[in-house]
Design an enzyme around this catalytic site. Structure first.
Site, short mmCIF file in Angstrom:
data_model
loop_
_atom_site.label_atom_id
_atom_site.label_comp_id
_atom_site.label_asym_id
_atom_site.label_seq_id
_atom_site.Cartn_x
_atom_site.Cartn_y
_atom_site.Cartn_z
N ASN A 1 -15.31 5.45 2.19
CA ASN A 1 -16.04 5.19 0.94
C ASN A 1 -16.93 6.34 0.47
O ASN A 1 -16.87 6.72 -0.70
CB ASN A 1 -16.86 3.90 1.08
N TYR A 20 0.84 -1.19 0.00
CA TYR A 20 0.00 0.00 0.00
C TYR A 20 0.87 1.24 0.00
O TYR A 20 2.07 1.18 0.32
CB TYR A 20 -0.93 -0.01 1.22
#
Length: 369
Positions: free
Chosen positions: A182, A109
């Site tokens: 999100n 990541y």
């Protein structure tokens, strides 16, 4: 997305929750790597909890090195740090498992915490106690992380006040636990790359993902039409009905998107000027094929682990634009101050509007599995 819930029971459905009691949770476990800045880097898990005369014990999912989450993540008992003047003692209520959490454990990541580290970048907790210098939160408040790398997969923790953002406690728990990543990603992609007007179309793949479901709901609130692409599956009708209930306008399978009948479809539906890609490979190529001339495809994930391929003709004759989006970088670039996540909304009132929508019912957190 997967979730962990405070009760210790697992929820069933599309996503999963990390169990706050952490009695059974064990995470199943590509991007350039950067270490978290020193100011935002969590101390090693073993050092995050200092000893005291009567130390409190907490349970946490900790990893000491990168690799397969099923092999490197361990359930450990840790000591809770004493609450300092600017610290906040938080009991975690629920925390999701996002793909980025898995990538972080694997070491793949863009931001990596110092090891050992507690997993989890998102979640909601309740304030238990505060230090003498804390003014922004009080016991009983619900809080969410201000930045990634906080380590939310634990029963409780002591954080700095600047690492937390308060949210109302009268919205659904799952909504609060997933409010920070999100919906913000979905909103920024919908408003930052194309100047869309009510009635315009947006096409996306991975439409049943956490971001995809947020896109459907926020787009509907903005008056935008969504064309939602799904992989074919046995329960397709059930999933279609659920996404329609969220506000999805059109559902198309990956196979259906490749059929000649799509030409007739776009006689009645405006060609999208914005495509949102979380898959890559052939799926992203199909999104590009249906974009209106001059349109933009934004890539925010690569679940297929295949490259995004655009033909020369699409770039030359249709003048299509390929962009990327990463929320952590957006926060860094656009949000000065101690509460960068709130800046994901264009105006201060839009965060309140989102929370109010959750309170009134239209907003729905991703279903859990």
């Amino acid at each position: 997305m997967t979730y962990l819930a405070a009760s210790g029971s697992e929820l069933t459905g599309r996503n999963m929750w990390v169990c706050g009691a952490l009695c059974r949770a064990r995470a199943p476990a590509q991007l350039g790597q950067r270490r978290l800045p020193e100011s935002r880097r969590r101390r090693p898990a073993s050092a995050s909890f200092s000893a005291s005369a009567e130390p409190s014990r907490v349970r946490a999912l900790v990893y000491g090195h990168h690799g397969d989450p099923a092999k490197v993540v361990e359930l450990k008992n840790l000591e809770l740090a004493a609450v300092g003047g600017s610290d906040v003692h938080v009991k975690m209520l629920a925390a999701p498992i996002n793909p980025s959490d898995i990538n972080m454990i694997q070491g793949n990541y863009g931001l990596l915490p110092q090891l050992p580290a507690v997993g989890g970048n998102e979640g909601v907790g309740q304030v238990v106690a505060v230090g003498s210098s804390v003014t922004g939160v009080k016991p009983g408040d619900w809080v969410i992380p201000a930045n990634p790398g906080l380590g939310t997969w634990r029963t409780e923790a002591v954080f700095g006040e600047e690492e937390l953002i308060t949210v109302p406690s009268d919205i659904p728990l799952q909504c609060a636990a997933t409010l920070g990543v999100n919906p913000c990603t979905a909103y920024r992609m919908l408003v930052d790359f194309e100047r869309l007007q009510p009635g315009d179309s947006v096409i996306q793949n991975a439409s049943n993902s956490g971001v995809g479901q947020a896109v459907i709901q926020i787009a509907a609130a903005l008056g935008l039409r969504t064309i939602n692409v799904l992989r074919d599956r046995p329960d397709l009708q059930k999933l279609t009905d659920r996404l329609k209930n969220l506000g999805a306008d059109h559902i198309v399978t990956e196979e259906g998107l490749r059929k000649p009948e799509m030409k007739s479809f776009f006689k009645d539906v405006p060609q999208p000027r914005l495509a949102l890609n979380c898959v890559g490979g052939k799926s992203s190529t199909e999104l590009l094929r249906h974009l209106a001339p001059g349109g933009t495809m934004v890539t925010y994930g690569g679940m297929a682990k295949q490259p995004v391929i655009a033909s020369a003709s699409q770039l030359i004759f249709k003048d299509l634009k390929l962009r990327g989006f990463w929320l952590s970088q957006w926060k860094k670039d656009h949000s000065p101050g101690s509460m960068p996540w709130a800046g994901c909304w264009a105006q201060p009132g839009q965060l309140e509007e989102m929370v109010e929508a959750e309170r009134l019912g239209p907003g729905t957190a991703p279903a859990c599995r």
